[in-house]
Design a protein around this motif. Sequence first.
Motif, PDB file in Angstrom:
ATOM      1  N   LYS A 186     -88.487 -14.416  87.419  1.00 15.00           N
ATOM      2  CA  LYS A 186     -89.588 -15.388  87.375  1.00 15.00           C
ATOM      3  C   LYS A 186     -90.845 -14.764  86.793  1.00 15.00           C
ATOM      4  O   LYS A 186     -91.592 -15.397  86.066  1.00 15.00           O
ATOM      5  N   ARG A 187     -91.086 -13.541  87.154  1.00 13.34           N
ATOM      6  CA  ARG A 187     -92.162 -12.812  86.465  1.00 13.34           C
ATOM      7  C   ARG A 187     -91.777 -11.338  86.441  1.00 13.34           C
ATOM      8  O   ARG A 187     -91.133 -10.849  87.371  1.00 13.34           O
ATOM      9  N   PRO A 188     -92.146 -10.636  85.383  1.00 12.60           N
ATOM     10  CA  PRO A 188     -91.790  -9.219  85.323  1.00 12.60           C
ATOM     11  C   PRO A 188     -92.624  -8.411  86.309  1.00 12.60           C
ATOM     12  O   PRO A 188     -93.695  -8.857  86.739  1.00 12.60           O
ATOM     13  N   GLY A 189     -92.123  -7.252  86.689  1.00 13.03           N
ATOM     14  CA  GLY A 189     -92.916  -6.370  87.530  1.00 13.03           C
ATOM     15  C   GLY A 189     -94.151  -5.920  86.773  1.00 13.03           C
ATOM     16  O   GLY A 189     -94.075  -5.583  85.598  1.00 13.03           O
ATOM     17  N   ARG A 190     -95.301  -5.958  87.437  1.00  9.57           N
ATOM     18  CA  ARG A 190     -96.566  -5.616  86.753  1.00  9.57           C
ATOM     19  C   ARG A 190     -97.046  -4.250  87.212  1.00  9.57           C
ATOM     20  O   ARG A 190     -97.039  -3.939  88.400  1.00  9.57           O
ATOM     21  N   LEU A 191     -97.473  -3.472  86.258  1.00 13.71           N
ATOM     22  CA  LEU A 191     -97.824  -2.083  86.517  1.00 13.71           C
ATOM     23  C   LEU A 191     -99.173  -1.761  85.888  1.00 13.71           C
ATOM     24  O   LEU A 191     -99.460  -2.205  84.780  1.00 13.71           O
ATOM     25  N   ALA A 192     -99.980  -0.985  86.618  1.00 12.71           N
ATOM     26  CA  ALA A 192    -101.199  -0.435  86.020  1.00 12.71           C
ATOM     27  C   ALA A 192    -100.953   1.051  85.790  1.00 12.71           C
ATOM     28  O   ALA A 192    -100.431   1.739  86.667  1.00 12.71           O
ATOM     29  N   VAL A 193    -101.301   1.520  84.607  1.00  9.03           N
ATOM     30  CA  VAL A 193    -101.143   2.935  84.286  1.00  9.03           C
ATOM     31  C   VAL A 193    -102.524   3.570  84.193  1.00  9.03           C
ATOM     32  O   VAL A 193    -103.402   3.060  83.492  1.00  9.03           O
ATOM     33  N   VAL A 194    -102.704   4.648  84.927  1.00 12.34           N
ATOM     34  CA  VAL A 194    -103.957   5.406  84.857  1.00 12.34           C
ATOM     35  C   VAL A 194    -103.584   6.833  84.454  1.00 12.34           C
ATOM     36  O   VAL A 194    -102.745   7.457  85.104  1.00 12.34           O
ATOM     37  N   ALA A 195    -104.155   7.289  83.361  1.00 12.45           N
ATOM     38  CA  ALA A 195    -103.752   8.600  82.837  1.00 12.45           C
ATOM     39  C   ALA A 195    -104.961   9.355  82.327  1.00 12.45           C
ATOM     40  O   ALA A 195    -106.037   8.783  82.142  1.00 12.45           O
ATOM     41  N   VAL A 196    -104.741  10.635  82.093  1.00 12.42           N
ATOM     42  CA  VAL A 196    -105.840  11.482  81.635  1.00 12.42           C
ATOM     43  C   VAL A 196    -106.183  11.149  80.177  1.00 12.42           C
ATOM     44  O   VAL A 196    -107.335  10.922  79.843  1.00 12.42           O
ATOM     45  N   SER A 197    -105.168  11.115  79.312  1.00  9.32           N
ATOM     46  CA  SER A 197    -105.479  10.875  77.898  1.00  9.32           C
ATOM     47  C   SER A 197    -104.634   9.732  77.362  1.00  9.32           C
ATOM     48  O   SER A 197    -103.485   9.553  77.755  1.00  9.32           O
ATOM     49  N   ARG A 198    -105.223   8.995  76.452  1.00 12.49           N
ATOM     50  CA  ARG A 198    -104.519   7.853  75.867  1.00 12.49           C
ATOM     51  C   ARG A 198    -103.334   8.315  75.026  1.00 12.49           C
ATOM     52  O   ARG A 198    -102.261   7.724  75.090  1.00 12.49           O
ATOM     53  N   GLU A 199    -103.530   9.377  74.252  1.00 15.16           N
ATOM     54  CA  GLU A 199    -102.515   9.771  73.281  1.00 15.16           C
ATOM     55  C   GLU A 199    -101.377  10.594  73.873  1.00 15.16           C
ATOM     56  O   GLU A 199    -100.281  10.591  73.340  1.00 15.16           O
ATOM     57  N   VAL A 200    -101.640  11.324  74.951  1.00 14.15           N
ATOM     58  CA  VAL A 200    -100.596  12.211  75.478  1.00 14.15           C
ATOM     59  C   VAL A 200     -99.992  11.612  76.758  1.00 14.15           C
ATOM     60  O   VAL A 200     -98.974  10.923  76.709  1.00 14.15           O
ATOM     61  N   SER A 201    -100.644  11.836  77.893  1.00 15.35           N
ATOM     62  CA  SER A 201    -100.045  11.372  79.149  1.00 15.35           C
ATOM     63  C   SER A 201     -99.979   9.854  79.204  1.00 15.35           C
ATOM     64  O   SER A 201     -98.993   9.280  79.688  1.00 15.35           O
ATOM     65  N   GLY A 202    -101.010   9.185  78.722  1.00 16.64           N
ATOM     66  CA  GLY A 202    -101.034   7.724  78.779  1.00 16.64           C
ATOM     67  C   GLY A 202     -99.952   7.108  77.922  1.00 16.64           C
ATOM     68  O   GLY A 202     -99.262   6.181  78.346  1.00 16.64           O
ATOM     69  N   SER A 203     -99.787   7.637  76.734  1.00 17.41           N
ATOM     70  CA  SER A 203     -98.776   7.106  75.825  1.00 17.41           C
ATOM     71  C   SER A 203     -97.374   7.305  76.398  1.00 17.41           C
ATOM     72  O   SER A 203     -96.547   6.396  76.396  1.00 17.41           O
ATOM     73  N   ALA A 204     -97.115   8.511  76.909  1.00 19.67           N
ATOM     74  CA  ALA A 204     -95.780   8.804  77.465  1.00 19.67           C
ATOM     75  C   ALA A 204     -95.508   7.910  78.672  1.00 19.67           C
ATOM     76  O   ALA A 204     -94.420   7.338  78.812  1.00 19.67           O
ATOM     77  N   ALA A 205     -96.495   7.786  79.556  1.00 20.66           N
ATOM     78  CA  ALA A 205     -96.303   6.981  80.770  1.00 20.66           C
ATOM     79  C   ALA A 205     -96.073   5.524  80.414  1.00 20.66           C
ATOM     80  O   ALA A 205     -95.193   4.863  80.963  1.00 20.66           O
ATOM     81  N   ARG A 206     -96.835   5.043  79.476  1.00 22.62           N
ATOM     82  CA  ARG A 206     -96.692   3.633  79.093  1.00 22.62           C
ATOM     83  C   ARG A 206     -95.309   3.360  78.502  1.00 22.62           C
ATOM     84  O   ARG A 206     -94.651   2.382  78.850  1.00 22.62           O
ATOM     85  N   ARG A 207     -94.872   4.241  77.602  1.00 22.99           N
ATOM     86  CA  ARG A 207     -93.568   4.006  76.969  1.00 22.99           C
ATOM     87  C   ARG A 207     -92.435   4.076  77.982  1.00 22.99           C
ATOM     88  O   ARG A 207     -91.494   3.282  77.931  1.00 22.99           O
ATOM     89  N   ALA A 208     -92.538   5.026  78.916  1.00 20.63           N
ATOM     90  CA  ALA A 208     -91.498   5.125  79.947  1.00 20.63           C
ATOM     91  C   ALA A 208     -91.490   3.856  80.799  1.00 20.63           C
ATOM     92  O   ALA A 208     -90.428   3.324  81.144  1.00 20.63           O
ATOM     93  N   ALA A 209     -92.667   3.358  81.128  1.00 20.47           N
ATOM     94  CA  ALA A 209     -92.751   2.166  81.979  1.00 20.47           C
ATOM     95  C   ALA A 209     -92.206   0.945  81.254  1.00 20.47           C
ATOM     96  O   ALA A 209     -91.455   0.152  81.825  1.00 20.47           O
TER      97      ALA A 209
END
Lengths: 546, 346
Positions: A86-109
């Motif tokens: 009915k609705r996808p699971g919603r996630l907030a990602v908080v990371a140190v950097s957009r290009e490194v940790s943030g990018s990796a975390a987002r893609r994995a999620a």
Amino acid sequence: VTQPLLDAELALLVDAGSAWAKAAVIGRVRGRWRLVTHAAQPTAWGASELRATLTARLRGAADPRLAARIDDLFAGANRIECHTAKRPGRLAVVAVSREVSGSAARRAAEAAGWDVVELVTLDDGRSLSDRLAILQTVQVDAWLVAGGFDDGRSPRGMDAAALVASARRPGAGAVVWAGSVALADEVRALFEPDAATAVANPRPDHRREELAPLRTHLQELLRHVAAAERETNLSTVAMPRAIGALARTSGLRVLGVDVGARTAIRATGDLDGSVVSRVHARGGVAGAIGAPGGAGRVARLAGDAGDEAAVADILQTIRARPASVPQLPEELSATQAAARMQLAALLDDDPAEAVDLVIGAGRTIAAAPRPAQAMRILLDGLRPLGVTQLAMDVASVLGPLGSLDDDEIGEGISLLSDDLVAPLGTAVVTRGGEAGRMAMRVTVHRPGWPAFAPIEVRVGQLHLVPLARGQRAELTIELGSGVSIGAPRRSPRIHAGATGGSVGLVLDARGVPMGLPKRGDDRRAVLAGWRDALQRELGPLGERVA
Amino acid sequence: MSVIHRVRLPIGATPLVAVGHRVEPAEVLATRRPPLTGRNLPVASILRRSAADAVECLAARPGSILDADATLATDGRGRTVHVPEACLYLGYDSNEGTALVAPLGPPEPILGHVRGEVTTVDHDEIEIRVSGALVTGIGGSGAAVHGELRLAVHDPGDELRATAIDTGATRRILVGGSRASAEALTRARAMGVAGIVVGGVLDKELRDFEATQRRRREVGAERGGFAIVVLEGYGKVGIDPALFDWFRANDGRMASLFGDETRLYVYDADPSPARRPLPRPGDRVVAHRRPHAGLAGELVRELPGPHATAAGVAARSALVRFEDGRTAIVPLANLDAAEPVRGTRG
């Protein structure tokens, strides 16, 4: 004289997607279960309209003596259903950097099926107050925090975790720490007991990226979030189960891809029935506008859908009205290019290994006006290296079948056998070689047919050979210098089998990944050539090359 | 007609309204003290412990709001770390032995931007029953704003031009026609327009405008809110004439516009023309895909079998007589039935 009572057994397979509902009627015909009819309509039209459509179609197709009893037969039919969450699971990602940790975390999620509704990074240019204001009002099912390499205790990583601790109300969603392993205990201590879990760092150092453990953990977490719905009825679970069962019963390695309106599913089934699947919550066609550079990439891939601005309007329309239908050729072209882009994104982090059979599902693929368009979406999006059969789930039966109990899925697949998927044909995809040089020389041997002269395909070319559904051919493939089809080469000639379909045998030497000219006019000419090579009506010996 | 509108409250917000309270769009529902730039507060050195050992002495959990002079850490033997001013405790650095705290700034108002009656006051949200009509769009941008509705074009197919925006539009919500150009959006913002409701917009122009808004916010140049709601489609798409007439009938009424949520409330207005999927013969319909996007007409009859569009997609289709005189076959999936308007209040 009384007519003998005629009876029929029916079953209804329903796949209720976020935008379109698809239903297939299967019935026992002369002792065999066959696909009798199928229909699709916008989900918003409701179940009764879908049933009315199926009833009307069945009246036209069934034995006239059954016509008066169609409604009763439907009422007594076994209903097998799967649906999009009915609705996808919603996630907030908080990371140190957009290009490194943030990018990796987002893609994995995203590869685990989560809808990342907010990404906040400590280098996003916002003030602390703005970051907190955003995170305090966001409504999510879970939080993912990432940052810091494993060889250090990054204070910025702790800042990211503290930001979540400050924004999240106790009990408001699980917290996943996917940062420096040295900080795991301290991060856990920021939250109430059992609220936070530490997972292996997806960026353990500045060179490596290891998304798999985080992705697996997030997939499991998502299952808990969606636990309110019966899991096997969810398309994201059912479709991979069907692919696993199909691989086991057919003895083939099968890759199933379903590009829906909202989500995309990728499932690889092995001969033992095991299956590995990925769900991209925004991997559907409607999500294309949100992909980085989405409109520009789709415009370049389509070639004939207009410039980036025009394509952006088309993609926004698809996002806003996912159940609508392309009316103009450029809209269809943009939609199909968006599907190709989203398919390629499904493989971004984890390229597919060689498989024997690729099955495409979802309206954009399965309801493509011409089979060649479906073939092109699969070939361009997935670039399946080697010799691969391709098919599509025209009636959307795989999902519903996958929602059956474990011991019934294989039986259901066996019963439908020939009607399960519609074969498109076979593709031979090569990689490497020099532009303009020979990529492969293929001899096609068809039992009972005169042999063709060997067909030579140059690097960058696409060649179509007629091979109708039900036909088989033996291929002898000689590869050019520096060209590969994935498997190790023990002899200068490779022998492989090919089965036909509505498109035929495609000899595809466009490379993996596909190379496209940078200059716009050249690119459009090349794309049009490939499109025409696949779509032209074939004569008796109507090979086409571009 | 009434709808429930929810105002989310950040942690630490202080509600100023109670259940039953009637609120106006500009009324302050709650206040919030936003955290300012974080700074480090020595902890371990004051407690005379190692940085790692001092963790056990912390008396607050990250995310806690601490009043001025509240205890942040204590060793139980008389040594205590107090925060000098009201702050948000963000975390403890066990390498440095310091706590990161963000002092709270002066109270900032939280506006509801809606008129209605408060039905629930919770720690994380306030619910307000709004009396009026709700119009939802398919896209939008920007925060919540409110102001008087004002028709800025004469015809639903007209573009909202920059020259049509003058000082009389300040603090108002303008109803445009088939498109608002980037130039019109920029001028509207410069003239202090609260928001724009438009039939269509070019996605690229909207994104470019959003980018300039973002840059202005970053340099502190963006103060007042500005919101856009797109009603019909992307590209040049007119507003359904019946809906446009409804806007005309409600010209001058107070309204609230929520860009990101793509919602518009118009107070004291009768319901706007409703839409439903799956139109039937005789229904008034609105098309939402090119080449007929935004056009309204009458569904004459449904074709007996699937019909292929120019793109080749076979779909259940209907013959539609559009109000501009054209007749076309359109897939049913690309049509909404437009329910008749039940008249407007005086």
